[in-house]
Design a protein around this motif. Structure first.
Motif, PDB file in Angstrom:
ATOM      1  N   THR A   1      -3.597   0.892 -10.276  1.00  0.00           N
ATOM      2  CA  THR A   1      -2.912   2.060  -9.711  1.00  0.00           C
ATOM      3  C   THR A   1      -3.205   2.185  -8.216  1.00  0.00           C
ATOM      4  N   ALA A   2      -4.460   2.010  -7.829  1.00  0.00           N
ATOM      5  CA  ALA A   2      -4.824   2.108  -6.408  1.00  0.00           C
ATOM      6  C   ALA A   2      -4.149   1.011  -5.592  1.00  0.00           C
ATOM      7  N   VAL A   3      -4.131  -0.208  -6.105  1.00  0.00           N
ATOM      8  CA  VAL A   3      -3.463  -1.318  -5.406  1.00  0.00           C
ATOM      9  C   VAL A   3      -1.977  -1.024  -5.266  1.00  0.00           C
ATOM     10  N   SER A   4      -1.373  -0.522  -6.322  1.00  0.00           N
ATOM     11  CA  SER A   4       0.044  -0.159  -6.290  1.00  0.00           C
ATOM     12  C   SER A   4       0.346   0.828  -5.167  1.00  0.00           C
ATOM     13  N   GLU A   5      -0.462   1.858  -5.072  1.00  0.00           N
ATOM     14  CA  GLU A   5      -0.267   2.879  -4.045  1.00  0.00           C
ATOM     15  C   GLU A   5      -0.431   2.301  -2.641  1.00  0.00           C
ATOM     16  N   ALA A   6      -1.458   1.483  -2.458  1.00  0.00           N
ATOM     17  CA  ALA A   6      -1.720   0.904  -1.132  1.00  0.00           C
ATOM     18  C   ALA A   6      -0.591  -0.034  -0.714  1.00  0.00           C
TER      19      ALA A   6
ATOM     20  N   MET B   1       1.075  11.787  -2.165  1.00  0.00           N
ATOM     21  CA  MET B   1      -0.178  11.758  -2.924  1.00  0.00           C
ATOM     22  C   MET B   1      -0.821  10.370  -2.961  1.00  0.00           C
ATOM     23  N   GLY B   2      -0.294   9.408  -2.227  1.00  0.00           N
ATOM     24  CA  GLY B   2      -0.802   8.032  -2.278  1.00  0.00           C
ATOM     25  C   GLY B   2      -2.279   7.898  -1.984  1.00  0.00           C
ATOM     26  N   PHE B   3      -2.722   8.456  -0.858  1.00  0.00           N
ATOM     27  CA  PHE B   3      -4.144   8.343  -0.507  1.00  0.00           C
ATOM     28  C   PHE B   3      -5.012   9.123  -1.496  1.00  0.00           C
ATOM     29  N   THR B   4      -4.519  10.260  -1.969  1.00  0.00           N
ATOM     30  CA  THR B   4      -5.263  11.055  -2.949  1.00  0.00           C
ATOM     31  C   THR B   4      -5.446  10.263  -4.234  1.00  0.00           C
ATOM     32  N   VAL B   5      -4.400   9.573  -4.662  1.00  0.00           N
ATOM     33  CA  VAL B   5      -4.489   8.738  -5.866  1.00  0.00           C
ATOM     34  C   VAL B   5      -5.516   7.626  -5.656  1.00  0.00           C
ATOM     35  N   MET B   6      -5.450   6.959  -4.507  1.00  0.00           N
ATOM     36  CA  MET B   6      -6.413   5.888  -4.220  1.00  0.00           C
ATOM     37  C   MET B   6      -7.847   6.413  -4.236  1.00  0.00           C
ATOM     38  N   GLU B   7      -8.066   7.567  -3.614  1.00  0.00           N
ATOM     39  CA  GLU B   7      -9.408   8.166  -3.576  1.00  0.00           C
ATOM     40  C   GLU B   7      -9.894   8.534  -4.977  1.00  0.00           C
ATOM     41  N   THR B   8      -8.977   8.994  -5.822  1.00  0.00           N
ATOM     42  CA  THR B   8      -9.326   9.413  -7.177  1.00  0.00           C
ATOM     43  C   THR B   8      -9.776   8.232  -8.027  1.00  0.00           C
ATOM     44  N   PHE B   9      -9.087   7.101  -7.897  1.00  0.00           N
ATOM     45  CA  PHE B   9      -9.339   5.968  -8.785  1.00  0.00           C
ATOM     46  C   PHE B   9     -10.363   4.964  -8.265  1.00  0.00           C
ATOM     47  N   MET B  10     -10.720   5.047  -7.008  1.00  0.00           N
ATOM     48  CA  MET B  10     -11.702   4.125  -6.448  1.00  0.00           C
ATOM     49  C   MET B  10     -12.952   4.913  -6.049  1.00  0.00           C
ATOM     50  N   ASP B  11     -14.063   4.203  -5.853  1.00  0.00           N
ATOM     51  CA  ASP B  11     -15.306   4.881  -5.482  1.00  0.00           C
ATOM     52  C   ASP B  11     -15.356   5.233  -4.003  1.00  0.00           C
ATOM     53  N   SER B  12     -14.677   4.454  -3.169  1.00  0.00           N
ATOM     54  CA  SER B  12     -14.598   4.799  -1.746  1.00  0.00           C
ATOM     55  C   SER B  12     -13.285   4.292  -1.181  1.00  0.00           C
ATOM     56  N   LEU B  13     -12.849   4.962  -0.126  1.00  0.00           N
ATOM     57  CA  LEU B  13     -11.583   4.634   0.539  1.00  0.00           C
ATOM     58  C   LEU B  13     -11.774   4.831   2.034  1.00  0.00           C
ATOM     59  N   GLU B  14     -11.377   3.826   2.787  1.00  0.00           N
ATOM     60  CA  GLU B  14     -11.420   3.914   4.244  1.00  0.00           C
ATOM     61  C   GLU B  14     -10.080   3.414   4.762  1.00  0.00           C
ATOM     62  N   VAL B  15      -9.551   4.104   5.762  1.00  0.00           N
ATOM     63  CA  VAL B  15      -8.278   3.709   6.352  1.00  0.00           C
ATOM     64  C   VAL B  15      -8.494   3.433   7.829  1.00  0.00           C
TER      65      VAL B  15
ATOM     66  N   ASN C   1       0.298  -1.552  15.374  1.00  0.00           N
ATOM     67  CA  ASN C   1      -0.512  -2.737  15.091  1.00  0.00           C
ATOM     68  C   ASN C   1      -0.999  -2.783  13.646  1.00  0.00           C
ATOM     69  N   GLY C   2      -0.437  -1.928  12.798  1.00  0.00           N
ATOM     70  CA  GLY C   2      -0.738  -2.020  11.376  1.00  0.00           C
ATOM     71  C   GLY C   2      -1.826  -1.123  10.857  1.00  0.00           C
ATOM     72  N   THR C   3      -1.994  -1.221   9.538  1.00  0.00           N
ATOM     73  CA  THR C   3      -2.936  -0.381   8.805  1.00  0.00           C
ATOM     74  C   THR C   3      -3.694  -1.241   7.804  1.00  0.00           C
ATOM     75  N   TYR C   4      -4.972  -0.932   7.637  1.00  0.00           N
ATOM     76  CA  TYR C   4      -5.800  -1.594   6.639  1.00  0.00           C
ATOM     77  C   TYR C   4      -6.441  -0.525   5.777  1.00  0.00           C
ATOM     78  N   ILE C   5      -6.271  -0.653   4.478  1.00  0.00           N
ATOM     79  CA  ILE C   5      -6.854   0.267   3.515  1.00  0.00           C
ATOM     80  C   ILE C   5      -7.971  -0.486   2.807  1.00  0.00           C
ATOM     81  N   ILE C   6      -9.189   0.015   2.913  1.00  0.00           N
ATOM     82  CA  ILE C   6     -10.350  -0.632   2.326  1.00  0.00           C
ATOM     83  C   ILE C   6     -10.835   0.233   1.166  1.00  0.00           C
ATOM     84  N   MET C   7     -10.775  -0.333  -0.032  1.00  0.00           N
ATOM     85  CA  MET C   7     -11.159   0.402  -1.239  1.00  0.00           C
ATOM     86  C   MET C   7     -12.297  -0.331  -1.934  1.00  0.00           C
TER      87      MET C   7
END
Length: 142
Positions: free
Chosen positions: A43-48, A108-122, A128-134
């Motif tokens: 689910t988190a990968v899907s959102e990212a 709600m994408g970032f909220t979903v990622m935060e809910t399902f993973m232990d940590s989230l950094e953007v 120049n793009g975005t990197y989501i580290i979960m």
């Protein structure tokens, strides 16, 4: 450093979101995850990935990358794009905020990622793009 690592790149097309979910799920299977843990990661990968496609590239052609790394029982996933970036990460991470209300996005994408993973950094840079580290720690490692 890491026990195992994969890197994947694919076109920023919505039909590749399912591929990303399955690829990461297959990689994570070596940690002997519970059904709940694997569902959380998918689910988190899907959102990212969806964020990269819709917000990063806005329907234009581009490349989405996924890097997944395992160290012990911890999984790190980095989903990246070279799209337009996020000007205000704090605002973008607020529940219900969307930069694309025209597409009826829930914001709600970032909220979903935060809910399902232990940590989230953007990390993001304008044009120049975005990197989501979960990160997620698996409790069921044999």
């Amino acid at each position: 450093m890491y026990d195992n690592i994969i890197k994947i790149e694919f076109a920023s097309k919505s039909q590749n979101e399912g591929f990303a979910r399955v690829a990461v799920a297959a990689f994570v299977s070596q940690l002997d995850p519970t059904i709940e843990e694997i569902t959380d990661v998918k689910t988190a990968v899907s959102e990212a990935v969806t964020n990269s496609i819709i917000h990063g590239y806005g329907g234009q052609e581009g490349v989405v990358s996924i890097e997944a790394m395992i160290k012990g029982n911890e999984l790190t996933i980095i989903v990246g794009d070279k799209g337009i970036g996020i000007d205000n990460i704090e605002l973008a991470m607020q529940p219900l905020y969307t930069s694309r209300p025209d597409l009826e996005r829930s914001g709600m994408g970032f909220t979903v990622m935060e809910t399902f993973m232990d940590s989230l950094e953007v990390k993001s840079e304008s044009n120049n793009g975005t990197y989501i580290i979960m990160k997620k720690v698996f409790k069921s490692l044999s």
